[in-house]
Every structure is written in C-alpha cells, then in structure tokens.
Design an enzyme around this catalytic site. Structure first.
Site, PDB file in Angstrom:
ATOM      1  N   ASP A  82      -7.716  -3.575   5.542  1.00  0.00           N
ATOM      2  CA  ASP A  82      -6.663  -4.069   4.669  1.00  0.00           C
ATOM      3  C   ASP A  82      -5.460  -3.120   4.887  1.00  0.00           C
ATOM      4  O   ASP A  82      -5.628  -2.036   5.467  1.00  0.00           O
ATOM      5  CB  ASP A  82      -7.217  -3.987   3.242  1.00  0.00           C
ATOM      6  CG  ASP A  82      -6.166  -4.094   2.183  1.00  0.00           C
ATOM      7  OD1 ASP A  82      -5.445  -5.090   2.200  1.00  0.00           O
ATOM      8  OD2 ASP A  82      -6.069  -3.173   1.343  1.00  0.00           O
ATOM      9  N   ASP A 102      -2.240  -2.479   2.388  1.00  0.00           N
ATOM     10  CA  ASP A 102      -1.732  -1.734   1.215  1.00  0.00           C
ATOM     11  C   ASP A 102      -2.864  -1.112   0.412  1.00  0.00           C
ATOM     12  O   ASP A 102      -3.837  -1.776   0.053  1.00  0.00           O
ATOM     13  CB  ASP A 102      -0.928  -2.685   0.314  1.00  0.00           C
ATOM     14  CG  ASP A 102       0.388  -3.061   0.963  1.00  0.00           C
ATOM     15  OD1 ASP A 102       1.326  -2.273   0.898  1.00  0.00           O
ATOM     16  OD2 ASP A 102       0.453  -4.158   1.571  1.00  0.00           O
ATOM     17  N   ASP A 153      -9.072  -2.201  -0.689  1.00  0.00           N
ATOM     18  CA  ASP A 153      -8.986  -1.613  -2.040  1.00  0.00           C
ATOM     19  C   ASP A 153      -8.790  -2.636  -3.157  1.00  0.00           C
ATOM     20  O   ASP A 153      -8.797  -2.286  -4.326  1.00  0.00           O
ATOM     21  CB  ASP A 153      -7.772  -0.665  -2.104  1.00  0.00           C
ATOM     22  CG  ASP A 153      -6.465  -1.437  -2.072  1.00  0.00           C
ATOM     23  OD1 ASP A 153      -6.332  -2.320  -1.214  1.00  0.00           O
ATOM     24  OD2 ASP A 153      -5.604  -1.177  -2.927  1.00  0.00           O
TER      25      ASP A 153
HETATM   26  O1  LIG Z   1      -3.898  -7.247   1.365  1.00  0.00           O
HETATM   27  P1  LIG Z   1      -2.955  -6.077   1.313  1.00  0.00           P
HETATM   28  O2  LIG Z   1      -2.519  -5.614   2.660  1.00  0.00           O
HETATM   29  O3  LIG Z   1      -3.501  -4.940   0.490  1.00  0.00           O
HETATM   30  O4  LIG Z   1      -1.659  -6.626   0.577  1.00  0.00           O
HETATM   31  C1  LIG Z   1      -1.710  -6.906  -0.817  1.00  0.00           C
HETATM   32  C2  LIG Z   1      -0.331  -6.816  -1.415  1.00  0.00           C
HETATM   33  O5  LIG Z   1       0.184  -5.562  -0.997  1.00  0.00           O
HETATM   34  C3  LIG Z   1       1.545  -5.257  -1.347  1.00  0.00           C
HETATM   35  O6  LIG Z   1       1.617  -4.988  -2.731  1.00  0.00           O
HETATM   36  C4  LIG Z   1       0.866  -3.856  -3.138  1.00  0.00           C
HETATM   37  O7  LIG Z   1       1.371  -2.674  -2.500  1.00  0.00           O
HETATM   38  C5  LIG Z   1       2.748  -2.342  -2.838  1.00  0.00           C
HETATM   39  C6  LIG Z   1       3.157  -1.142  -1.999  1.00  0.00           C
HETATM   40  O8  LIG Z   1       2.322  -0.051  -2.200  1.00  0.00           O
HETATM   41  C7  LIG Z   1       2.846  -2.081  -4.361  1.00  0.00           C
HETATM   42  O9  LIG Z   1       4.181  -1.780  -4.701  1.00  0.00           O
HETATM   43  C8  LIG Z   1       2.361  -3.327  -5.103  1.00  0.00           C
HETATM   44  O10 LIG Z   1       2.334  -3.068  -6.505  1.00  0.00           O
HETATM   45  C9  LIG Z   1       0.942  -3.710  -4.649  1.00  0.00           C
HETATM   46  O11 LIG Z   1       0.543  -4.948  -5.246  1.00  0.00           O
HETATM   47  C10 LIG Z   1       2.455  -6.381  -0.937  1.00  0.00           C
HETATM   48  O12 LIG Z   1       3.771  -6.112  -1.350  1.00  0.00           O
HETATM   49  C11 LIG Z   1       1.961  -7.704  -1.492  1.00  0.00           C
HETATM   50  O13 LIG Z   1       2.811  -8.725  -1.119  1.00  0.00           O
HETATM   51  C12 LIG Z   1       0.575  -7.924  -0.937  1.00  0.00           C
HETATM   52  O14 LIG Z   1       0.083  -9.185  -1.344  1.00  0.00           O
END
Ligand SMILES: O=P(O)(O)OC[C@H]1O[C@H](O[C@H]2O[C@H](CO)[C@@H](O)[C@H](O)[C@H]2O)[C@H](O)[C@@H](O)[C@@H]1O
Length: 380
Positions: free
Chosen positions: A117, A119, A320
């Site tokens: 993954d 983020d 995560d």
């Molecule tokens: O599947 P992932 O790669 O984990 O993506 C899931 C979402 O990740 C991002 O948002 C998350 O991370 C951001 C940066 O650290 C944080 O600001 C936010 O609160 C988290 O939800 C991304 O911006 C999303 O669009 C993804 O869906």
C-alpha cells in the site's frame, strides 16, 4: 436536471452550516448512475444515526497520544496507558521483524510476491495528501525488493499519482483501490480478460490495462466536481479525483464540522445508487458499487504474474488501512502468504503480523532482501 440541494440535505438547509456561506447552484445531468427525483431520499437518515459519524471519528489513530478527556469524547483508538492490551495485541499480531525467522522458514523455496500500500505504509501519514512523499531510503529499499521479488503497489490513489510519488519503473501499479491495474504484456500467463485493453506506459512500452470500473469515469468526475463545490465553504476539506473513485478528506477540518462533511457526502450520494462510500484514514471514499477491491486486485495480479496455481509461492501484502483488509482477507482465505498490518496501536485485522510504522516497513523490506541474498549465495 437542476436539483435544489438545500431540499435534500438537512446540513445544507441549516443557515449556520459553513457550506451555506458558499453558493450551491450546481447543476447535475441525469444519467444511469443517478436515481430519478421520485426515488430520491429513500428514507430520512443522517450521518449520526447510521454510524457514519462514529466511523469518521474512529477512522484513524492519532499520531500522538491524546489526553484522557479526548479519548473519552471521541472514542478514538489509542495505545492504553498500561500497555497490557498492547502486549496482548502484539501476541495476536506479532512484529514481522521479530518474527522474521518464522517468516523466512515459511518462505523457503517459495516465490515471494510483495504487495505494498502507499499512504501510511511507504510514506508517513501527513496533513496534506500532496506532501505524502516517500523518502529516498524507502524508495531504495522498494527498488531493491523489486530486484528479487515481483512487487506491486496497490493504492487508493490514482495510478498516475502513485506512480508519480513512487517513481520506480520496475514495479506493477494498481490505482484507485485496484480498479486500475497496469501489467506488462509479456508477463507469464497474463490474462486478456474482457476489460483488459492494450495500452502504453510512461516509457512507451506495451502494457495491459485492466479497468473494471471504466464506465464510471464520467460519473466519478461529475461527483468529484459537485463535491468540490458542495464542500468549498468548509475550511480544510480537500476533494481528490482518482478517476475511478473520489476522496473527501476531513483531516484538516475542525472536528465540529466533521458531521457536516459526512452529511453532505451522504446526502449527495443518495442520488447515485451505483456509488458507495467507504471510510479511510480521515477520508471518505466514493467508489463504484462493483465487486472489486484491493483483495481482487491481488488475485488478478497473482494470476497475471503466473503465481496463482500451486503452492510454491508466498504473497505478502503490507498495508495500514481499512481498504487493505480486503487484501489481508483474500490471503487468509487462500491460506497462502499473509498480510502485515502497519499500526502502532491495537486494531482488529485479518493480517497475521504487524509493523509499527513506515520505518519498520523499510527495515522489513531490507531484511527480506538480505535473507534472499543469503539464500541465493548458500544454494550456489
Ligand atoms: O491506499 P493508500 O495508498 O493508503 O491510499 C489511501 C488514501 O491515502 C491518501 O490519504 C491518506 O494519506 C494522506 C497523506 O498522508 C492523509 O493526509 C489522509 O488523511 C489519509 O487518508 C490519499 O490522499 C487518499 O486519496 C487515498 O485514498
């Protein structure tokens, strides 16, 4: 069809609502994704009564421990002050670093495939999604892993965006929670299913594109545009268009306005019965109602990589978030490989192991490479 949004959203008819400080005269074309106005508002429910607000509040552990009063008020997941629950949790989901010998024993003579993954796994969670930058050291660790094992990134972000952030050509990429998968055409046994099309990647190489939610691109664009408009009066909201899904972030919104954000999204989606909503870390994700998720993407990639028959392979998924649970579940049900949950606080999961944070992910990836090099040198 012009819709008066004040009629369909209690939050919007509240003059105190921040959204009413902005103009809401958005016009929405009708289409097969929308409900007719007669069918709209099937029942009067709201974010509080259907549990959304609670899910929004508990969707992400705080980055530093909160004072006790906040823990009570917001029902968040935090490490308990006496760490007996933490220890019990660690017994259930042992550290993938301290259990490395056990993992290596399972992996012996098997082909490992690594799914990551982005983020919260490769980059730490930060307030601004555009600043979720992966460190050079992490990039080097992932690059090394990909030299030894087929490696894929499966992210909620759009495929283009996650490729831009990771920047490694040697990986496979699946964006929009697996609804946009790119594989090279020459991968052993790569299927050419009805939804796979030939395309070219950023380097001009021929690739297969699997996009099971392709017909939703226009409606996602439409919903993205309207949600930008509807939330623009609420300070701190950020809406992202990931092509096959759209995200509404509320991490930087004042807590007292979270309910309004939830209500706006909830009410707006009532017009789109073929869209659904899932919760990520301080983010609401609008997705097509199709039977596709990160778990299905793992299965698709395993098949594309020629790793789905027999028991001589070991897929590892590191993630995560709630959406990663679909992938952990698939591996658990196949009894092949395992999930590793990245979390520093107790959480129920379908993963087998845990890592505290991205720096432990990096350490684990390095261990994996070190172990494979050692294996290769002893088998020579
Ligand atoms: O599947 P992932 O790669 O984990 O993506 C899931 C979402 O990740 C991002 O948002 C998350 O991370 C951001 C940066 O650290 C944080 O600001 C936010 O609160 C988290 O939800 C991304 O911006 C999303 O669009 C993804 O869906």
């Amino acid at each position: 069809m012009d819709i008066n949004l004040n009629k369909i959203s209690p939050a919007l008819s509240d003059p105190a609502s921040p959204v009413n400080k902005s103009r809401l005269g958005t016009s929405f074309p009708s289409g097969k994704f929308m409900m007719s106005s007669r069918k709209m508002i099937p029942k009067l429910d709201d974010v509080k009564s259907n549990g959304w607000l609670e899910a929004m509040i508990s969707s992400s552990p705080p980055r530093k421990p909160l004072p006790k009063r906040l823990v009570k008020d917001f029902n968040v997941e935090v490490a308990p002050e006496d760490d007996s629950a933490q220890r019990a949790w660690m017994r259930k989901y042992p550290s993938a670093i301290t259990s490395f010998e056990h993992i290596a024993a399972q992996a012996k003579d098997k082909k490992i495939a690594v799914f990551l993954d982005y983020d919260g796994t490769l980059s730490p969670i930060v307030d601004d999604p555009d600043r979720a930058i992966m460190s050079d050291a992490m990039r080097a660790a992932v690059k090394d892993v990909a030299k030894y094992f087929p490696t894929a990134i499966i992210s909620g972000r759009s495929r283009d965006k996650v490729y831009e952030l990771v920047g490694l050509t040697e990986l496979y990429y699946a964006g929009s929670h697996g609804m946009d998968i790119m594989t090279p055409v020459n991968v052993n046994g790569s299927p050419q299913g009805p939804d796979s099309v030939k395309s070219t990647d950023q380097q001009g190489e021929e690739v297969n594109l699997f996009q099971p939610a392709k017909e939703f691109i226009p409606v996602i664009e439409e919903v993205y545009n309207s949600l930008v408009e509807l939330t623009k009066g609420i300070k701190g909201t950020k809406v992202e268009n990931h092509k096959f899904c759209t995200s509404v972030h509320y991490r930087n919104v004042d807590k007292k306005d979270w309910e309004i954000v939830g209500q706006i999204v909830h009410d707006h989606l009532k017009q789109y019965p073929r869209l659904r909503l899932t919760h990520g870390r301080r983010v609401l994700e609008v997705r097509p109602v199709i039977e596709w998720n990160k778990g299905k993407a793992v299965e698709f990639l395993l098949e594309s990589l020629g790793l789905s028959n027999g028991d001589d392979f070991l897929p590892i998924f590191i993630g995560d978030d709630k959406t990663d649970e679909d992938a952990f579940k698939v591996l658990r049900e196949r009894e092949q490989g395992f999930g590793i949950l990245v979390s520093s606080v107790p959480k129920e999961s379908k993963a087998f192991y845990s890592l505290r944070d991205p720096s432990e992910v990096k350490k684990f990836l390095k261990n994996l490479v070190k172990w494979r090099k050692m294996e290769d040198s002893t088998s020579m």
